[in-house]
Scaffold this motif. Structure first.
Motif, PDB file in Angstrom:
ATOM      1  N   UNK A  43      46.124 -21.561  22.401  1.00  0.00           N
ATOM      2  CA  UNK A  43      46.797 -20.317  22.803  1.00  0.00           C
ATOM      3  C   UNK A  43      45.948 -19.439  23.710  1.00  0.00           C
ATOM      4  N   UNK A  44      44.629 -19.585  23.640  1.00  0.00           N
ATOM      5  CA  UNK A  44      43.767 -18.786  24.520  1.00  0.00           C
ATOM      6  C   UNK A  44      43.276 -17.483  23.916  1.00  0.00           C
ATOM      7  N   UNK A  45      43.480 -17.286  22.591  1.00  0.00           N
ATOM      8  CA  UNK A  45      42.905 -16.104  21.932  1.00  0.00           C
ATOM      9  C   UNK A  45      41.379 -16.249  21.925  1.00  0.00           C
ATOM     10  N   UNK A  46      40.678 -15.130  21.944  1.00  0.00           N
ATOM     11  CA  UNK A  46      39.215 -15.217  21.911  1.00  0.00           C
ATOM     12  C   UNK A  46      38.628 -14.652  20.623  1.00  0.00           C
ATOM     13  N   UNK A  47      39.503 -14.362  19.639  1.00  0.00           N
ATOM     14  CA  UNK A  47      39.008 -13.849  18.357  1.00  0.00           C
ATOM     15  C   UNK A  47      39.990 -14.225  17.253  1.00  0.00           C
ATOM     16  N   UNK A  48      39.453 -14.546  16.096  1.00  0.00           N
ATOM     17  CA  UNK A  48      40.274 -14.782  14.907  1.00  0.00           C
ATOM     18  C   UNK A  48      39.783 -13.851  13.811  1.00  0.00           C
ATOM     19  N   UNK A  49      40.680 -12.990  13.338  1.00  0.00           N
ATOM     20  CA  UNK A  49      40.321 -12.171  12.180  1.00  0.00           C
ATOM     21  C   UNK A  49      40.390 -13.066  10.947  1.00  0.00           C
ATOM     22  N   UNK A  50      39.314 -13.087  10.168  1.00  0.00           N
ATOM     23  CA  UNK A  50      39.239 -13.918   8.970  1.00  0.00           C
ATOM     24  C   UNK A  50      39.333 -12.992   7.771  1.00  0.00           C
TER      25      UNK A  50
END
Length: 485
Positions: A43-50
């Motif tokens: 998708x090209x997101x540059x961050x994942x909130x965990x």
């Protein structure tokens, strides 16, 4: 200069459809590890909130990502190109979850060691932690100091006099410092976000500071208009703070797909950027990712990545606060009246994550009757399911001068209302008294007849206490909207 991410993929369960890689309709465990990779690689997101708040989170996410997708992360490095950002519970508010925060902080050096095994350098894969429901600078400082003094600080202590240190026994603890991101979710602290951030930063030598503004909880607690105006005031004040103290502040705005929660969809992403020009990061929640064609999702995220962050819109704070006071009072009155039906329908809103979210303000605020309501996504889904979009609640408190001011400040006001009114069913019988007048000003909308038919069935089922098909109706309606709540 550290790269500051622009598209934060989150685990908010507002999706109707499950992603292709999910084992069942409720995502959890290994699904969420795969989701992080999918958000980065496809998708090209540059961050994942965990999200370590309110669920059994996988604290080995970094090790698992590197083990399964080594070739990808050798190119797109965690902590340099793409980012995992932890959200822990707030011990001051969520006492039962408090110790999970300590486990979350202890996992950061372990993630560092796991990444170093693969890439042989000292780039920390995780170095930022979000604190929900931030209410004071002390709450932020405690996390910062606990990490520095107790997680990392213990490495230099010997077991006893003359013995080796903990670091000599099990290795160094890195990174030495973390960034703590305040998440502001209620009116009082959103309006005070600049002061809380300023006090927290007083004794810190930081390169920059990120500040997270909620959009869903303020809408649920004070109404749509209040949520937008509160964020605009906060963004303006944060910009002034940044100029005053000479530290760059990068705001994050937590937007969802329902107009009530931000109207942030691939088709509207550019409009939402116009609404909050100084927001650097936007949340890409589950409905955005899974209820829209992947090509549209990728295109929207690419545009978000390419945009330049601007200056905040200038707003008349006093006038905004005057409208918020008047409007939120009427909105809350209507919510208290609707609470029994909201809670009844909420039982039939399907779960999309193996998790519970933290308590909302209605859950413990005595000032608004002490009523208990579901979380924002379920709340929004319940109201849409009975043909009563929450966007219209409280509008009858506003006069023509108020509406004119709102149209000037809230750029997408008319469009957000039009998008929500497509799903309005006045015939379902749940419209609070006096609200007809408020909706009367917005007659220029097209009704989605299929959605209206489903909400008629839901209303009939509720009135006749025939609830066996309710969950199916709720999902069919949500599928037409392309978001659950």
């Amino acid at each position: 200069m550290t790269k500051i991410p622009k598209c934060m993929s989150t685990q908010h369960p507002d999706n109707v459809n499950s992603p292709f890689f999910a084992e069942n309709t409720e995502l959890g465990g290994e699904d969420e590890v795969q989701e992080a990779y999918y958000a980065f690689s496809h998708l090209g997101c540059d961050e994942q909130m965990w999200d370590c708040e309110g669920k059994e989170v996988d604290n080995f996410v970094v090790k698992k990502l590197w083990t399964k997708y080594e070739s990808f992360f050798l190119v797109k490095r965690l902590g340099r190109d793409v980012f995992i950002t932890l959200r822990g519970p707030n011990p001051t508010v969520e006492r039962g979850e408090a110790k999970i925060l300590l486990e979350t902080l202890e996992s950061i050096p372990r993630s560092f060691d796991a990444a170093k095994l693969f890439c042989q350098d000292d780039t920390p894969p995780i170095f930022e932690v979000i604190l929900p429901m931030t209410a004071s600078p002390k709450c932020l400082d405690r996390i910062y100091r606990y990490y520095c003094d107790f997680v990392v600080g213990k490495q230099n202590k010997p077991f006893r006099e003359g013995d080796i240190t903990i670091a000599e026994w099990i290795g160094e603890f890195k990174p030495e410092r973390i960034n703590v991101i305040p998440l502001f979710e209620d009116m009082e602290h959103t309006l005070d976000a600049h002061n809380i951030t300023k006090e927290y930063l007083q004794d810190k030598n930081v390169e920059y500071q990120r500040v997270f503004l909620a959009r869903s909880d303020p809408a649920m607690n004070y109404g749509l208009v209040s949520a937008v105006l509160l964020n605009k005031i906060a963004l303006q004040r944060l910009q002034r703070l940044s100029e005053d103290i000479g530290v760059k502040i990068y705001p994050i705005v937590g937007v969802g797909s329902a107009p009530f929660r931000g109207n942030f969809r691939p088709q509207t992403a550019e409009k939402v950027v116009e609404e909050y020009p100084s927001a650097h990061t936007f949340t890409v929640q589950s409905a955005f990712k899974y209820d829209n064609p992947p090509d549209e999702v990728r295109k929207a995220i690419k545009k978000l990545q390419e945009r330049k962050t601007g200056l905040p819109q200038e707003v008349d704070e006093e006038r905004c606060l005057e409208i918020i006071r008047k409007y939120s009072q009427e909105y809350q009155k209507q919510i208290i009246e609707l609470a029994p039906v909201i809670n009844k329908v909420a039982r039939y809103i399907p779960s999309r994550r193996k998790r519970k979210l933290h308590i909302g303000l209605f859950g413990y605020a005595r000032s608004i009757g002490g009523i208990i309501l579901p979380r924002a996504i379920t709340f929004t889904a319940a109201l849409y399911s009975i043909g009563l979009p929450p966007e219209i609640l409280g509008l009858n408190a506003l006069d023509e001068d108020d509406l004119q001011f709102i149209r000037e400040v809230y750029v997408n006001f008319e469009e957000d209302l039009r998008d929500s009114l497509r799903y309005f069913n006045p015939g379902a019988g749940f419209l609070p008294k006096g609200l007809e007048a408020g909706v009367g000003d917005f007659t220029d909308f097209e009704t989605d007849e299929e959605h209206k038919g489903i909400t008629d069935c839901i209303a009939g089922s509720l009135k006749g206490n025939k609830t066996e098909d309710l969950e199916e109706y709720v999902l069919r309606a949500a599928n037409l909207r392309k978001f659950l709540g």
